[in-house]
Motif scaffolding. Structure first.
Motif, PDB file in Angstrom:
ATOM      1  N   MET A 137       0.674  -1.484  -0.037  1.00  0.00           N
ATOM      2  CA  MET A 137       0.254   0.189  -0.045  1.00  0.00           C
ATOM      3  C   MET A 137       0.803   1.791   0.134  1.00  0.00           C
ATOM      4  N   VAL A 138       2.008   1.276   0.366  1.00  0.00           N
ATOM      5  CA  VAL A 138       2.943   2.530   0.608  1.00  0.00           C
ATOM      6  C   VAL A 138       3.404   3.207  -0.345  1.00  0.00           C
ATOM      7  N   GLU A 139       3.496   1.963  -1.878  1.00  0.00           N
ATOM      8  CA  GLU A 139       3.847   2.353  -2.957  1.00  0.00           C
ATOM      9  C   GLU A 139       2.703   2.995  -3.863  1.00  0.00           C
ATOM     10  N   LEU A 140       1.400   3.232  -3.208  1.00  0.00           N
ATOM     11  CA  LEU A 140       0.008   4.115  -3.904  1.00  0.00           C
ATOM     12  C   LEU A 140       0.242   5.276  -3.256  1.00  0.00           C
ATOM     13  N   VAL A 141       0.591   5.461  -1.439  1.00  0.00           N
ATOM     14  CA  VAL A 141      -0.353   7.030  -0.664  1.00  0.00           C
ATOM     15  C   VAL A 141       1.503   7.749  -0.453  1.00  0.00           C
ATOM     16  N   ASN A 142       2.878   6.588  -1.100  1.00  0.00           N
ATOM     17  CA  ASN A 142       3.952   7.728  -1.012  1.00  0.00           C
ATOM     18  C   ASN A 142       3.837   8.674  -2.317  1.00  0.00           C
ATOM     19  N   ASN A 143       2.944   7.645  -3.573  1.00  0.00           N
ATOM     20  CA  ASN A 143       2.830   8.642  -5.090  1.00  0.00           C
ATOM     21  C   ASN A 143       1.723   9.720  -4.904  1.00  0.00           C
ATOM     22  N   LYS A 144       1.396  10.284  -3.764  1.00  0.00           N
ATOM     23  CA  LYS A 144       0.257  11.533  -4.045  1.00  0.00           C
ATOM     24  C   LYS A 144       0.882  12.745  -4.055  1.00  0.00           C
ATOM     25  N   SER A 145       0.038  13.639  -4.380  1.00  0.00           N
ATOM     26  CA  SER A 145       0.347  15.239  -4.795  1.00  0.00           C
ATOM     27  C   SER A 145      -0.431  15.899  -3.327  1.00  0.00           C
ATOM     28  N   SER A 146      -0.367  17.060  -3.751  1.00  0.00           N
ATOM     29  CA  SER A 146      -0.592  17.660  -2.383  1.00  0.00           C
ATOM     30  C   SER A 146      -2.092  17.935  -2.635  1.00  0.00           C
ATOM     31  N   ASN A 147      -2.889  17.570  -3.959  1.00  0.00           N
ATOM     32  CA  ASN A 147      -4.308  17.523  -3.214  1.00  0.00           C
ATOM     33  C   ASN A 147      -4.885  16.594  -4.243  1.00  0.00           C
ATOM     34  N   ARG A 148      -6.278  16.690  -4.690  1.00  0.00           N
ATOM     35  CA  ARG A 148      -6.460  16.033  -5.420  1.00  0.00           C
ATOM     36  C   ARG A 148      -6.566  14.908  -6.854  1.00  0.00           C
ATOM     37  N   GLN A 149      -5.447  15.293  -7.110  1.00  0.00           N
ATOM     38  CA  GLN A 149      -5.354  15.221  -8.561  1.00  0.00           C
ATOM     39  C   GLN A 149      -4.545  13.803  -8.240  1.00  0.00           C
ATOM     40  N   ALA A 150      -3.666  13.442  -9.783  1.00  0.00           N
ATOM     41  CA  ALA A 150      -3.637  11.991  -9.593  1.00  0.00           C
ATOM     42  C   ALA A 150      -2.526  11.962  -8.725  1.00  0.00           C
ATOM     43  N   PRO A 151      -2.329  10.471  -8.119  1.00  0.00           N
ATOM     44  CA  PRO A 151      -2.629   8.745  -8.900  1.00  0.00           C
ATOM     45  C   PRO A 151      -3.699   8.964  -8.212  1.00  0.00           C
ATOM     46  N   ILE A 152      -4.663  10.027  -7.357  1.00  0.00           N
ATOM     47  CA  ILE A 152      -5.455   9.614  -6.532  1.00  0.00           C
ATOM     48  C   ILE A 152      -6.862   9.491  -6.907  1.00  0.00           C
ATOM     49  N   GLU A 153      -7.359  10.307  -7.632  1.00  0.00           N
ATOM     50  CA  GLU A 153      -7.940  10.780  -8.480  1.00  0.00           C
ATOM     51  C   GLU A 153      -8.300  10.458  -9.841  1.00  0.00           C
ATOM     52  N   LYS A 154      -6.859   9.842 -10.638  1.00  0.00           N
ATOM     53  CA  LYS A 154      -7.154   8.563 -11.790  1.00  0.00           C
ATOM     54  C   LYS A 154      -8.088   7.451 -11.608  1.00  0.00           C
ATOM     55  N   LEU A 155      -7.097   7.253  -9.627  1.00  0.00           N
ATOM     56  CA  LEU A 155      -7.556   5.716  -9.013  1.00  0.00           C
ATOM     57  C   LEU A 155      -9.624   5.873  -9.226  1.00  0.00           C
ATOM     58  N   HIS A 156     -10.160   7.074  -8.779  1.00  0.00           N
ATOM     59  CA  HIS A 156     -11.202   6.882  -8.611  1.00  0.00           C
ATOM     60  C   HIS A 156     -12.407   7.357  -9.907  1.00  0.00           C
ATOM     61  N   ASN A 157     -11.057   7.473 -10.568  1.00  0.00           N
ATOM     62  CA  ASN A 157     -11.948   7.726 -12.444  1.00  0.00           C
ATOM     63  C   ASN A 157     -11.655   6.019 -12.681  1.00  0.00           C
ATOM     64  N   PHE A 158     -10.607   5.632 -12.507  1.00  0.00           N
ATOM     65  CA  PHE A 158     -10.274   3.845 -13.069  1.00  0.00           C
ATOM     66  C   PHE A 158     -11.426   3.152 -12.646  1.00  0.00           C
TER      67      PHE A 158
END
Length: 378
Positions: A137-158
């Motif tokens: 899981m750390v692979e995902l959360v460490n690749n977050k940006s300072s807002n809801r843009q990629a990759p988190i927003e990408k994840l929800h769209n996916f």
């Protein structure tokens, strides 16, 4: 009387204007984009990673989303999440989320028992999807940006696209928890990986009554499953290759878009007490590549390709069915069908004992719609 009626009206309006007694101001509401749950092998517990989005300067339809990561650890999910009581998130607000991600190891180890408390926790969003995440899981959360843009927003769209395009149906946390008490509630959960800044699906894990059934299916088998369930939303585009020694055709590439899918289930008595089930799938397609000049596609050639595609899909579907029966996971809902339409037969069966031995035959009837020439699919 009029004054009394007016007083009652005023009091009622005031109550409506004050809102719910336990409401949360929008400025104080903490929106969680993702909750990631993983096994903590060192501490023999669990790790809960939260990506929390709060609004800065909420008001007048505007607000800047600010995301922060919080990592919690404990012997169980409820004990880990309970630690937010001592943080600025406040008690249990940390489970109001847009998506739940489980690691493969956590998903394999009685996950529903860890999640049951969510049915009674305040401010909990349990109608959001549950996804299996391949990797740490750390692979995902460490690749977050300072807002809801990629990759988190990408994840929800996916996640949304998987459901809207008919790749796999989303299962909500509520459905996931409730399935533990439903003996015929079997389904696949998508396995998603984040690789090279992109999300991709890598098949699905099979679950029976909220527990991992011990088997996974591939992307190709998942596609056949969705066809056999009659799912045709999204107008999927399918590509591949097919060969047939009898026809002298080798490695013929094909590409088509699905116009519609029709599914029917037929049950009859077998030679012994177990039934024989046939799942018929009518697949209407528009081809854009089929190993021949598409502009002059001849009906005779189309008939040959229809049979070859049908044969190949039946083989792939049979492989999916074998995997599901080996896992004793009725993802096709055969048990529900027999119970609803053949009650006498159902009473004679010990379903979980008999299901792996029932004959289930897939039959695909594929029809190419644009045999008179290429029709550009929009």
């Amino acid at each position: 009387m009029r004054r009394a009626a007016a007083s009652v009206t005023i009091v009622t309006i005031l109550l409506l204007l004050t809102g719910c007694w336990d409401r949360l101001p929008l400025r104080d509401l903490q929106m969680i984009d993702v909750i990631g749950i993983d096994q903590d092998e060192k501490e023999q517990g669990v790790t809960v990673d939260l990506i929390v989005t709060s609004l800065k300067g909420a008001g007048k339809g505007q607000g800047e989303p600010i995301a922060e990561r919080t990592t919690l650890k404990g012997p169980s999910v409820i004990e880990a999440v309970g630690k937010t009581e001592y943080m600025d998130q406040g008690p249990f607000l940390a489970v109001n989320t847009r998506a739940f991600l489980m690691s493969e190891s956590f998903a394999s180890d009685k996950p529903v028992e860890e999640f049951k408390f969510l049915l009674h926790a305040p401010y909990t969003s349990i109608n959001t999807p549950v996804i299996v995440y391949a990797g740490k899981m750390v692979e995902l959360v460490n690749n977050k940006s300072s807002n809801r843009q990629a990759p988190i927003e990408k994840l929800h769209n996916f996640i949304k696209s998987l459901n809207s395009n008919g790749v796999i149906n989303n299962i909500s946390m509520h459905e996931f928890i409730s399935s533990a008490d439903e003996p015929l509630e079997d389904y696949p959960l998508p396995v998603v990986r984040y690789h090279e800044s992109k999300f991709q699906i890598e098949g699905a894990m099979l679950f029976h009554s909220g527990r991992y059934a011990g088997k996974q299916i591939t992307n190709e088998q998942l596609r056949m499953l969705m066809f056999m369930l009659g799912v045709d939303q999204g107008r999927q585009r399918i590509t591949g290759s097919v060969s047939d020694s009898k026809s002298g055709l080798q490695d013929i590439t094909y590409g088509f878009s699905v116009k519609n899918v029709r599914r029917s289930v037929h049950t009859q008595k077998g030679t012994d007490r177990l039934p024989m089930v046939t799942i018929r799938v009518r697949l209407n397609i528009n081809v854009f590549d089929i190993g021949d000049n598409i502009d002059t596609l001849k009906p005779n050639y189309a008939v040959v390709m229809e049979k070859l595609l049908g044969k190949q899909f039946e083989q792939e579907a049979a492989g999916m069915i074998r995997t599901a029966q080996q896992a004793n996971c009725d993802v096709l809902g055969i048990g529900k069908h027999i119970k609803a339409f053949h009650p006498k037969l159902w009473k004679s069966l010990d379903w979980r004992k008999d299901y792996p031995n029932i004959t289930i035959a897939p039959k695909f009837d594929i029809q190419i719609l644009n045999t008179d020439g290429f029709e550009q699919f929009q």
